[in-house]
Design a protein around this motif. Structure first.
Motif, PDB file in Angstrom:
ATOM      1  N   LYS A   1       0.807  -1.225   0.000  1.00 12.71           N
ATOM      2  CA  LYS A   1       0.000   0.000   0.000  1.00 12.71           C
ATOM      3  C   LYS A   1       0.834   1.267   0.000  1.00 12.71           C
ATOM      4  O   LYS A   1       0.329   2.361  -0.280  1.00 12.71           O
ATOM      5  CB  LYS A   1      -0.917   0.001   1.222  1.00 12.71           C
ATOM      6  CG  LYS A   1      -0.183   0.087   2.547  1.00 12.71           C
ATOM      7  CD  LYS A   1      -1.138   0.132   3.726  1.00 12.71           C
ATOM      8  CE  LYS A   1      -0.398   0.232   5.048  1.00 12.71           C
ATOM      9  NZ  LYS A   1       0.430   1.462   5.146  1.00 12.71           N
TER      10      LYS A   1
ATOM     11  N   GLN B   1       3.006   3.345  -5.312  1.00 12.84           N
ATOM     12  CA  GLN B   1       2.122   3.632  -6.435  1.00 12.84           C
ATOM     13  C   GLN B   1       2.860   3.219  -7.711  1.00 12.84           C
ATOM     14  O   GLN B   1       3.922   3.752  -8.029  1.00 12.84           O
ATOM     15  CB  GLN B   1       1.762   5.121  -6.487  1.00 12.84           C
ATOM     16  CG  GLN B   1       0.928   5.589  -5.304  1.00 12.84           C
ATOM     17  CD  GLN B   1       0.613   7.071  -5.353  1.00 12.84           C
ATOM     18  OE1 GLN B   1       1.318   7.848  -5.981  1.00 12.84           O
ATOM     19  NE2 GLN B   1      -0.458   7.467  -4.675  1.00 12.84           N
TER      20      GLN B   1
ATOM     21  N   SER C   1       3.699   6.354  -1.924  1.00 11.57           N
ATOM     22  CA  SER C   1       2.413   7.013  -1.774  1.00 11.57           C
ATOM     23  C   SER C   1       2.545   8.177  -0.800  1.00 11.57           C
ATOM     24  O   SER C   1       3.425   8.179   0.070  1.00 11.57           O
ATOM     25  CB  SER C   1       1.363   6.027  -1.268  1.00 11.57           C
ATOM     26  OG  SER C   1       1.719   5.550   0.024  1.00 11.57           O
TER      27      SER C   1
END
Length: 281
Positions: free
Chosen positions: A7, A10, A256
């Motif tokens: 997570k 990107q 991210s």
């Protein structure tokens, strides 16, 4: 940076966001090709570089395999991939006293080294570790006749070598030690068009580290180089777009925005995400 998760990244292919479906760190065994520069400018540093490689053998995991090659106007195989450390050590010791008076035809050397990397055990992370002073010579008919008499009749171009490298998925990593002879060759820009920076371009295309070293620090820096490679994250995904076979797909990977929020101590630091530039379908 350790302890990151899928997570925290990107990923995009040709500008199109992708969903990461595989994520790991420090789980893939290594297939390491150690490449020793045989050209004259490296002769005085060859012994210390070989000693560094011998020490690093003990730094590898049991399942890691090692191959040993030398390079100048062509590559020569000293030891094929093996997990037998004494065999690898003997090949490194042999390479340490070898020498060559021919030039460095890096594009041809890279192509041949990648061919060796392609023989690695399936599922391993392929790594080309270049032990060199970072110089290369122009590759053409004139230099081939003068400083490349033992090179192959056909020399692969930089484009051919780069394409094959990106097709292989191998990481190019470099340990550079510049000798007094190196500095003289660069300053004089002597016969054969001695230049620097070519190996850096190959490393950059694969996201591989390039470290400068000295005789004293070579063992520590070589171990650091391998640690950096082993500690890398491995990300996988199924492309959302359908592309024809042979197309080069560009990759973009960044952290991210939430990472900086979760790690405020990193906000003032310059963070760089290194990854391969792309792959061929």
């Amino acid at each position: 940076m350790g302890a990151l998760a899928a997570k925290d990244f990107q990923l995009a292919e040709d500008g199109v966001p992708q969903t990461i479906s595989y994520f790991s760190q420090d789980q893939l065994p290594l297939s390491v090709v150690l490449l020793f520069d045989m050209t004259e400018t490296v002769h005085t540093a060859l012994g210390p570089l070989a000693q560094a490689a011998l020490q690093v053998l003990g730094h590898l995991k049991r399942e890691d395999e090692v191959a040993v090659m030398t390079f100048s106007s062509r590559t020569d195989m000293m030891q094929d991939f093996t997990t037998n450390r004494p065999l690898a050590a003997q090949a490194i010791k042999t390479a340490s006293w070898m020498a060559d008076v021919e030039g460095t035809f890096l594009d041809e050397d890279m192509y041949e080294a990648v061919e060796q990397a392609m023989k690695a055990k399936v599922g391993n992370r392929r790594v080309l570790v270049w032990l060199t002073d970072g110089t290369a010579n122009q590759e053409n008919g004139f230099t081939q006749a003068a400083i490349g008499q033992h090179s192959p009749p056909h020399l692969h171009s930089q484009k051919e070598a780069m394409t094959r490298l990106l097709q292989s998925g191998a990481v190019v990593s470099v340990l550079i030690e510049r000798t007094a002879e190196t500095n003289r060759a660069i300053t004089s820009s002597g016969f054969g068009g001695t230049r620097i920076g070519d190996i850096d371009e190959y490393a950059k295309a694969t996201g591989g580290p390039v470290l400068n070293t000295s005789t004293r620090d070579a063992p520590e820096h070589l171990a650091l180089l391998l640690d950096e490679i082993r500690a890398r994250y491995t990300l996988g995904y199924k492309p959302t777009q359908v592309e024809p076979p042979g197309k080069f797909c560009k990759l973009s990977l960044r952290l991210s925005p939430e990472v900086a929020g979760e790690h405020p101590e990193l906000r003032k630091q310059g963070l760089l995400v290194s990854t391969r530039s792309g792959y061929y379908r």
